[in-house]
Design an enzyme around this catalytic site. Structure first.
Site, PDB file in Angstrom:
ATOM      1  N   ASP A  55       2.243  -3.285  -2.446  1.00  0.00           N
ATOM      2  CA  ASP A  55       2.352  -1.978  -1.797  1.00  0.00           C
ATOM      3  C   ASP A  55       1.614  -0.939  -2.644  1.00  0.00           C
ATOM      4  O   ASP A  55       1.923  -0.758  -3.821  1.00  0.00           O
ATOM      5  CB  ASP A  55       3.827  -1.595  -1.662  1.00  0.00           C
ATOM      6  N   LYS A  79       1.136   7.869  -1.596  1.00  0.00           N
ATOM      7  CA  LYS A  79       1.397   9.276  -1.920  1.00  0.00           C
ATOM      8  C   LYS A  79       1.572   9.446  -3.424  1.00  0.00           C
ATOM      9  O   LYS A  79       2.219   8.635  -4.080  1.00  0.00           O
ATOM     10  CB  LYS A  79       2.642   9.759  -1.183  1.00  0.00           C
ATOM     11  N   THR A 105      -7.228 -13.696   4.007  1.00  0.00           N
ATOM     12  CA  THR A 105      -6.178 -13.583   5.011  1.00  0.00           C
ATOM     13  C   THR A 105      -6.786 -13.080   6.323  1.00  0.00           C
ATOM     14  O   THR A 105      -7.894 -12.540   6.348  1.00  0.00           O
ATOM     15  CB  THR A 105      -5.086 -12.607   4.559  1.00  0.00           C
TER      16      THR A 105
END
EC number: 2.1.1.33
Length: 250
Positions: A158, A162, A229
């Site tokens: 991840d 921000k 992927t």
């Protein structure tokens, strides 16, 4: 590009580095108040649930705050590769199938991903895969012996885009130092991301770790063992970038 991405990576990394142990009375890993993931379990399919219930008792390893004998866990002596955040397991399963001479310990916190990985292990007869459903930082800190790993994979973590969430990014100076400690000499840390700001963040942090040495001049070509992927292929066709970093333990 967001305002956060316009900020110099080095300045942001320096702020994070000030949170290292020498700047705090307690080691940041002693209390896991800030985590690199949010636990959203999602809906598990019937097949995922069945395979999880059938396979996890066979290939799952429970978290315990004590050193893990990896050879005992896999039933043999072989190079051990740890993957953090294997998602739905496709990449891990492909790599493990292509390299039966190595053992793979996959860590994932999300239930549907664990169920999907159990299904892939069963369908492909992968005897060289074990799974843990726990916080990877705690597993690395408490269960992995120093010098025990031949490699660590961190694929598409991840990016926490921000600026106020950068502290949640998995790749931080302290964590990289911990990983380096767990790698055997010559072992490698392989990170990949499709978020450019995070790629430069990773590069700066990994390059600053004295126990690690870059195998490339900056970012590395994608190693043959890491399959593309579906999401990555689609992004590349649209002109999106993907950045690999491969550093070795000195």
């Amino acid at each position: 590009m967001s305002e956060a991405d316009n900020k110099p990576v080095s300045a942001t990394v320096e702020l994070i580095a000030q949170d290292r142990p020498e700047h705090r009375p307690e080691h940041r890993f002693s209390s896991r108040s800030i985590r690199s993931f949010v636990l959203r379990q999602g809906r598990m399919s019937g097949a995922q649930q069945r395979y999880l219930e059938d396979m996890l008792p066979k290939i799952g390893i429970e978290y315990r705050p004590a050193p893990l004998d990896l050879d005992d866990a896999f039933g043999r002596s072989a190079p051990k590769i740890l993957e953090i955040g294997f998602g739905m397991g496709e990449t891990t399963a492909k790599i493990a199938a292509a390299h039966p001479e190595q053992d793979y310990l996959g860590i994932e916190v999300h239930g549907p991903g664990v169920g999907a990985m159990c299904k892939l292990v069963a369908e492909n007869g992968l005897a060289n895969v074990r799974i843990m459903q726990h916080d990877a930082v705690e597993v690395m800190r408490d269960m992995i012996a120093d010098g025990a790993l031949a490699g660590v994979h961190v694929f598409f973590p991840d990016p926490w885009r921000k600026a106020r969430h950068y502290k949640r990014r998995l790749i931080q100076p302290d964590f990289v130092a911990l990983v380096a400690q767990k790698l055997a000499p010559g072992g490698y840390l392989h990170c990949a991301t499709d978020w450019e700001h995070y790629a430069h963040w990773m590069l700066e942090i990994l390059a600053a770790e004295p126990l690690l040495q870059n195998t490339a001049d900056g970012f590395a070509p994608r190693p043959d063992y890491r399959p593309l992927t579906k999401f990555e292929n689609r992004g590349l066709k649209l002109g999106h970038g993907v950045w690999d970093l491969v550093f070795r333990r000195r």
